[in-house]
Design a protein around this motif. Structure first.
Motif, PDB file in Angstrom:
ATOM      1  N   LEU A  35       0.992  -1.409  -0.108  1.00  0.00           N
ATOM      2  CA  LEU A  35      -0.039   0.075   0.133  1.00  0.00           C
ATOM      3  C   LEU A  35       1.210   1.036  -0.245  1.00  0.00           C
ATOM      4  CD1 LEU A  35      -2.625  -1.135   2.519  1.00  0.00           C
ATOM      5  CD2 LEU A  35      -2.603  -1.647  -0.232  1.00  0.00           C
ATOM      6  N   ARG A  36       1.610   1.519  -1.208  1.00  0.00           N
ATOM      7  CA  ARG A  36       2.605   2.421  -0.911  1.00  0.00           C
ATOM      8  C   ARG A  36       2.250   4.179  -1.437  1.00  0.00           C
ATOM      9  NH1 ARG A  36       3.408  -1.561  -4.550  1.00  0.00           N
ATOM     10  NH2 ARG A  36       3.307  -0.882  -6.374  1.00  0.00           N
ATOM     11  N   ASP A  37       0.797   4.418  -2.467  1.00  0.00           N
ATOM     12  CA  ASP A  37      -0.291   5.445  -2.805  1.00  0.00           C
ATOM     13  C   ASP A  37      -1.119   5.181  -2.881  1.00  0.00           C
ATOM     14  OD1 ASP A  37       0.055   4.328  -5.214  1.00  0.00           O
ATOM     15  OD2 ASP A  37       2.565   4.863  -5.551  1.00  0.00           O
ATOM     16  N   LEU A  38      -1.937   5.855  -3.071  1.00  0.00           N
ATOM     17  CA  LEU A  38      -3.674   5.769  -3.450  1.00  0.00           C
ATOM     18  C   LEU A  38      -3.980   4.689  -4.904  1.00  0.00           C
ATOM     19  CD1 LEU A  38      -6.227   6.763  -2.718  1.00  0.00           C
ATOM     20  CD2 LEU A  38      -6.084   8.858  -4.262  1.00  0.00           C
ATOM     21  N   ALA A  39      -3.112   4.713  -5.896  1.00  0.00           N
ATOM     22  CA  ALA A  39      -3.156   4.144  -7.083  1.00  0.00           C
ATOM     23  C   ALA A  39      -2.746   2.463  -6.779  1.00  0.00           C
ATOM     24  CB  ALA A  39      -1.906   4.493  -7.972  1.00  0.00           C
ATOM     25  N   ALA A  40      -2.202   2.793  -5.778  1.00  0.00           N
ATOM     26  CA  ALA A  40      -1.718   0.886  -4.984  1.00  0.00           C
ATOM     27  C   ALA A  40      -2.559   0.372  -3.943  1.00  0.00           C
ATOM     28  CB  ALA A  40      -0.359   1.009  -4.592  1.00  0.00           C
ATOM     29  N   VAL A  41      -3.521   1.834  -3.514  1.00  0.00           N
ATOM     30  CA  VAL A  41      -4.972   0.774  -2.654  1.00  0.00           C
ATOM     31  C   VAL A  41      -5.560   0.267  -3.573  1.00  0.00           C
ATOM     32  CG1 VAL A  41      -6.027   2.072  -0.547  1.00  0.00           C
ATOM     33  CG2 VAL A  41      -3.834   2.209  -0.452  1.00  0.00           C
ATOM     34  N   ARG A  42      -6.195   1.627  -4.804  1.00  0.00           N
ATOM     35  CA  ARG A  42      -7.133   0.811  -5.798  1.00  0.00           C
ATOM     36  C   ARG A  42      -7.012  -0.027  -6.257  1.00  0.00           C
ATOM     37  NH1 ARG A  42     -10.012   4.489 -10.298  1.00  0.00           N
ATOM     38  NH2 ARG A  42     -10.567   3.010 -11.399  1.00  0.00           N
TER      39      ARG A  42
END
Length: 134
Positions: free
Chosen positions: A57-64
């Motif tokens: 979960l490195r950033d919002l894109a990775a969370v998405r």
């Protein structure tokens, strides 16, 4: 709840509250679930708040990307709009709102059946704040 506080729960989410912890694809989940009994003796989830922790979960894109797999959504067609909470940008769908809270941490609020409505979903998501310890 795992370093976060939920400041608003919709009145219509009046239900039994249970906390769970589990893991999926090397991401740990702390989940608070509001459930109501069903006529057939089962339970129906009305509201869910989750704190996710994992290196991917490195950033919002990775969370998405992670949540699209977890919720079995096709990421390219998952209709999400931007929303903000405490100045932090997140994404909101019809039944979920989530954001990247920092390295390895994400938060999601879900209205899995769409019963609470978008306004209450967003109000609940915006009410989640980190617990400050001194």
């Amino acid at each position: 709840m795992d370093g976060f506080r939920l400041g608003h729960v919709p009145v219509s989410a009046d239900a039994t509250v249970t906390d769970f912890t589990y893991a999926w694809e090397d991401v740990g989940f702390t989940s608070r679930v509001w459930e109501r009994p069903t006529a057939d003796g089962g339970w129906r989830v009305v509201l869910q708040a989750l704190v996710l922790r994992g290196e991917k979960l490195r950033d919002l894109a990775a969370v998405r990307v992670f949540l699209s797999r977890y919720h079995e959504r096709v990421d390219a067609t998952w209709d999400l709009a931007l929303f903000t909470r405490d100045g932090r940008v997140g994404l909101r769908g019809t039944t979920e709102a989530f954001w990247w809270a920092g390295p390895g941490v994400a938060v999601e609020v879900r209205d899995p059946l769409g019963e609470l409505g978008t306004e209450e979903l967003v109000a609940t998501a915006r009410s989640v704040t980190p617990v400050v310890t001194r």
